[in-house]
Enzyme design. Structure first.
Site, PDB file in Angstrom:
ATOM      1  N   HIS A 171       3.128   3.848   4.211  1.00  0.00           N
ATOM      2  CA  HIS A 171       2.374   2.701   4.721  1.00  0.00           C
ATOM      3  C   HIS A 171       0.976   2.733   4.097  1.00  0.00           C
ATOM      4  O   HIS A 171       0.161   3.587   4.419  1.00  0.00           O
ATOM      5  CB  HIS A 171       2.280   2.760   6.252  1.00  0.00           C
ATOM      6  CG  HIS A 171       1.880   1.457   6.870  1.00  0.00           C
ATOM      7  ND1 HIS A 171       2.548   0.920   7.952  1.00  0.00           N
ATOM      8  CD2 HIS A 171       0.897   0.573   6.573  1.00  0.00           C
ATOM      9  CE1 HIS A 171       1.985  -0.226   8.291  1.00  0.00           C
ATOM     10  NE2 HIS A 171       0.966  -0.453   7.465  1.00  0.00           N
ATOM     11  N   LEU A 172       0.740   1.785   3.240  1.00  0.00           N
ATOM     12  CA  LEU A 172      -0.532   1.668   2.539  1.00  0.00           C
ATOM     13  C   LEU A 172      -1.707   1.673   3.511  1.00  0.00           C
ATOM     14  O   LEU A 172      -1.647   1.040   4.567  1.00  0.00           O
ATOM     15  CB  LEU A 172      -0.551   0.360   1.739  1.00  0.00           C
ATOM     16  CG  LEU A 172      -1.856   0.050   1.004  1.00  0.00           C
ATOM     17  CD1 LEU A 172      -1.959   0.907  -0.241  1.00  0.00           C
ATOM     18  CD2 LEU A 172      -1.930  -1.412   0.663  1.00  0.00           C
ATOM     19  N   HIS A 173      -2.750   2.385   3.159  1.00  0.00           N
ATOM     20  CA  HIS A 173      -3.993   2.356   3.934  1.00  0.00           C
ATOM     21  C   HIS A 173      -5.140   2.754   3.013  1.00  0.00           C
ATOM     22  O   HIS A 173      -4.972   3.563   2.111  1.00  0.00           O
ATOM     23  CB  HIS A 173      -3.918   3.272   5.163  1.00  0.00           C
ATOM     24  CG  HIS A 173      -3.552   4.686   4.858  1.00  0.00           C
ATOM     25  ND1 HIS A 173      -2.265   5.075   4.535  1.00  0.00           N
ATOM     26  CD2 HIS A 173      -4.305   5.808   4.825  1.00  0.00           C
ATOM     27  CE1 HIS A 173      -2.238   6.378   4.323  1.00  0.00           C
ATOM     28  NE2 HIS A 173      -3.472   6.853   4.482  1.00  0.00           N
ATOM     29  N   GLN A 174      -6.267   2.143   3.239  1.00  0.00           N
ATOM     30  CA  GLN A 174      -7.460   2.422   2.435  1.00  0.00           C
ATOM     31  C   GLN A 174      -8.490   3.127   3.304  1.00  0.00           C
ATOM     32  O   GLN A 174      -8.748   2.727   4.429  1.00  0.00           O
ATOM     33  CB  GLN A 174      -8.045   1.120   1.896  1.00  0.00           C
ATOM     34  CG  GLN A 174      -9.326   1.336   1.093  1.00  0.00           C
ATOM     35  CD  GLN A 174      -9.736   0.087   0.383  1.00  0.00           C
ATOM     36  OE1 GLN A 174      -9.268  -0.181  -0.699  1.00  0.00           O
ATOM     37  NE2 GLN A 174     -10.604  -0.697   0.999  1.00  0.00           N
ATOM     38  N   PHE A 223       0.967   3.855  11.612  1.00  0.00           N
ATOM     39  CA  PHE A 223       0.262   2.629  11.257  1.00  0.00           C
ATOM     40  C   PHE A 223       1.012   1.380  11.738  1.00  0.00           C
ATOM     41  O   PHE A 223       0.432   0.301  11.819  1.00  0.00           O
ATOM     42  CB  PHE A 223       0.001   2.556   9.757  1.00  0.00           C
ATOM     43  CG  PHE A 223      -0.941   3.615   9.264  1.00  0.00           C
ATOM     44  CD1 PHE A 223      -2.113   3.905   9.951  1.00  0.00           C
ATOM     45  CD2 PHE A 223      -0.645   4.349   8.130  1.00  0.00           C
ATOM     46  CE1 PHE A 223      -2.979   4.882   9.503  1.00  0.00           C
ATOM     47  CE2 PHE A 223      -1.517   5.329   7.677  1.00  0.00           C
ATOM     48  CZ  PHE A 223      -2.682   5.602   8.360  1.00  0.00           C
TER      49      PHE A 223
END
Length: 183
Positions: free
Chosen positions: A129-132, A36
């Site tokens: 790593h934040l992800h939506q 990401f």
């Protein structure tokens, strides 16, 4: 065919491209090789980027649950939703809305699963790593293939889906006055 139970023959559908993911090939071991963080440095086509904003970008999932499965990702390498700034939260929300409108316009999705898996214990494949996820859904999309065959049937290759969604996203963003960087 093999016999996988008392009198029940079981058909096997092979998806060897998934083995690399299952075995962890290419999965990050830290911030230095986070996909990401790498994706924004690539061309939109190579990275499967659909849209870029000031703090967030939209990218197709390389291993989609359904056609048009998008991920909305902050550029900053942060693991938790509480780590986001107010600006990042606002843009993530706006990108989620635009993703839904765009996918509906392109493919007529009936609904969506929207969500984040926070931490590896919650199912995050890339927990650092934040992800939506924005997964489009259609009535009857859970048919025998994924349920019985454990295989998803996707009607388009990812590059074609990216091109289609990127064009529609730019138009949607213009109509909604959402700033888009590149496309």
């Amino acid at each position: 065919m093999t016999d996988d139970g008392p009198g029940k023959p079981f058909e096997h559908l092979w998806t060897p491209y998934r083995m690399a993911y299952i075995q962890g090939e290419g999965k990050p071991t830290g911030a230095h090789d986070c996909p990401f963080c790498v994706i924004p440095t690539m061309s939109d086509e190579d990275g499967l980027v659909v849209a870029r904003g000031a703090t967030v970008y939209a990218v197709l999932n390389l291993y989609p649950y359904n056609a048009g499965h998008l991920m909305l990702v902050p550029y900053r390498h942060v693991p938790d939703y509480t780590d986001l700034t107010a600006e990042e939260v606002a843009e993530l929300g706006a990108f989620t809305q635009t993703a839904m409108r765009t996918v509906r316009a392109v493919s007529g999705a009936h609904g969506f699963n929207i969500g984040m898996n926070q931490g590896s214990v919650a199912g995050a494949g890339i927990a650092d790593h934040l992800h939506q996820h924005a997964v489009p859904r259609w009535g009857g999309d859970t048919n025998f293939m994924p349920v019985i065959g454990l295989t998803r049937v996707l009607p388009q290759v990812l590059a074609e889906t990216r091109t289609l969604l990127a064009g529609a996203w730019s138009q949607e963003a213009a109509e909604q006055a959402v700033p888009v960087r590149g496309a």
